[in-house]
Design a protein around this motif. Structure first.
Motif, PDB file in Angstrom:
ATOM      1  N   PHE A  47      -5.084   4.136  -7.919  1.00  0.00           N
ATOM      2  CA  PHE A  47      -4.213   5.229  -7.500  1.00  0.00           C
ATOM      3  C   PHE A  47      -4.059   6.225  -8.639  1.00  0.00           C
ATOM      4  O   PHE A  47      -3.896   5.847  -9.798  1.00  0.00           O
ATOM      5  CB  PHE A  47      -2.855   4.646  -7.112  1.00  0.00           C
ATOM      6  CG  PHE A  47      -1.754   5.645  -6.928  1.00  0.00           C
ATOM      7  CD1 PHE A  47      -0.870   5.914  -7.959  1.00  0.00           C
ATOM      8  CD2 PHE A  47      -1.588   6.296  -5.723  1.00  0.00           C
ATOM      9  CE1 PHE A  47       0.170   6.827  -7.799  1.00  0.00           C
ATOM     10  CE2 PHE A  47      -0.560   7.211  -5.540  1.00  0.00           C
ATOM     11  CZ  PHE A  47       0.322   7.472  -6.574  1.00  0.00           C
TER      12      PHE A  47
ATOM     13  N   TYR B 297      -2.999  11.660  -1.071  1.00  0.00           N
ATOM     14  CA  TYR B 297      -3.165  10.758  -2.204  1.00  0.00           C
ATOM     15  C   TYR B 297      -4.529  10.970  -2.840  1.00  0.00           C
ATOM     16  O   TYR B 297      -5.509  11.223  -2.157  1.00  0.00           O
ATOM     17  CB  TYR B 297      -3.083   9.289  -1.743  1.00  0.00           C
ATOM     18  CG  TYR B 297      -1.909   8.963  -0.854  1.00  0.00           C
ATOM     19  CD1 TYR B 297      -1.949   9.251   0.510  1.00  0.00           C
ATOM     20  CD2 TYR B 297      -0.769   8.339  -1.368  1.00  0.00           C
ATOM     21  CE1 TYR B 297      -0.880   8.949   1.339  1.00  0.00           C
ATOM     22  CE2 TYR B 297       0.300   8.029  -0.546  1.00  0.00           C
ATOM     23  CZ  TYR B 297       0.238   8.338   0.807  1.00  0.00           C
ATOM     24  OH  TYR B 297       1.294   8.034   1.631  1.00  0.00           O
TER      25      TYR B 297
ATOM     26  N   HIS C 201       0.300  10.995  -5.677  1.00  0.00           N
ATOM     27  CA  HIS C 201       0.743  11.151  -4.293  1.00  0.00           C
ATOM     28  C   HIS C 201       1.528  12.440  -4.165  1.00  0.00           C
ATOM     29  O   HIS C 201       2.486  12.664  -4.906  1.00  0.00           O
ATOM     30  CB  HIS C 201       1.607   9.929  -3.908  1.00  0.00           C
ATOM     31  CG  HIS C 201       2.344  10.055  -2.609  1.00  0.00           C
ATOM     32  ND1 HIS C 201       3.518   9.383  -2.368  1.00  0.00           N
ATOM     33  CD2 HIS C 201       2.058  10.744  -1.471  1.00  0.00           C
ATOM     34  CE1 HIS C 201       3.943   9.659  -1.146  1.00  0.00           C
ATOM     35  NE2 HIS C 201       3.073  10.473  -0.587  1.00  0.00           N
TER      36      HIS C 201
ATOM     37  N   GLN D   3       2.195   3.433  -3.259  1.00  0.00           N
ATOM     38  CA  GLN D   3       0.965   3.260  -4.002  1.00  0.00           C
ATOM     39  C   GLN D   3       0.229   2.010  -3.536  1.00  0.00           C
ATOM     40  O   GLN D   3       0.831   0.946  -3.407  1.00  0.00           O
ATOM     41  CB  GLN D   3       1.307   3.147  -5.488  1.00  0.00           C
ATOM     42  CG  GLN D   3       0.133   3.064  -6.402  1.00  0.00           C
ATOM     43  CD  GLN D   3       0.553   3.018  -7.868  1.00  0.00           C
ATOM     44  OE1 GLN D   3      -0.062   2.353  -8.660  1.00  0.00           O
ATOM     45  NE2 GLN D   3       1.605   3.731  -8.248  1.00  0.00           N
TER      46      GLN D   3
END
Lengths: 113, 118
Positions: free
Chosen positions: B45, B33, B48, A100
């Motif tokens: 984020f 992603y 994923h 991430q």
């Protein structure tokens, strides 16, 4: 929680001026560090990255960044900016334990001819 | 070589409607992603994928968001029902590998989809 701070939200420079954009992060472990750039109307592109080794890394288009571990910083520099450097710049951190990315809020750079 | 593509580039919908965003990664990239940038804030984020499996979905804001990657190629991100706070730019990125320090784990980003919820 991990966070990335970019203190300059909007920077205006004349051509040939020197540039330094600040980036600080909060994470206690090992990190990988990145600077991305988004030119007007284009997608995010990688400028440079740091994983290990020499803390001074050189990227594309004359940009460089220095990792200072004690300061949790990864500032971006360029000795002499050009009009074509007008873009938004993002600092990103990736803890090496995961995939991430943590991004900063971005710095908009305007270079005046 | 084609880069990461996203469709649509812009979407304007009303609150309560459904929107589906699409991402086509670079061919051969197993890792995909999704990120989101709300105006003036950082790029965050969302999740994923590794091939068709969700490796990490810790960034998904709530159950109104559903991401899929059937067949491990393109991915969709559906927002249903959309709320005002969902407005922002949704980025997709892909990489050959994930993590580590090698040259094949660089994330390549798409141009983003700008979503406006009225």
């Amino acid at each position: 929680a991990q966070s990335v701070s970019q203190h300059n939200h909007h920077v205006i420079l004349s051509e040939a001026a020197s540039l330094e954009l600040g980036c600080n992060y909060s994470y206690g472990g090992t990190v990988n560090l990145f600077w991305y750039v988004q030119y007007p109307g284009q997608h995010l592109q990688l400028l440079l990255k740091y994983f290990s080794g020499d803390p001074l890394v050189k990227g594309i288009k004359g940009f460089e960044a220095e990792f200072i571990k004690s300061k949790f910083s990864f500032n971006l520099r360029k000795p002499s900016v050009q009009w074509s450097d007008t873009a938004e710049y993002f600092c990103a951190v990736r803890p090496n334990t995961g995939n991430q990315f943590y991004f900063g809020t971005g710095t908009s750079l305007t270079v005046i001819p | 070589e084609a880069g990461v593509t996203q469709f649509p580039s812009h979407s304007v919908i009303e609150k309560g409607q459904t929107v589906t965003l699409r991402c086509d990664p670079i061919s051969g990239h197993d890792n995909l992603y999704w990120y989101r940038r709300v105006m003036g804030k950082e790029i965050k984020f969302l999740l994923h994928f590794v091939k068709e499996s969700k490796q990490d979905e810790s960034g998904m804001p709530n159950n109104r968001f559903l991401a899929e990657r059937t067949g491990g190629t393109y991915s969709t991100l559906k927002v249903q029902p959309a709320e005002l706070e969902d407005s922002g730019v949704y980025f997709c990125a892909s990489s050959l590998f994930a993590g580590g320090s090698g040259p094949y784990n660089e994330q390549f980003f798409g141009p983003g989809t700008r979503l406006t919820v009225l």
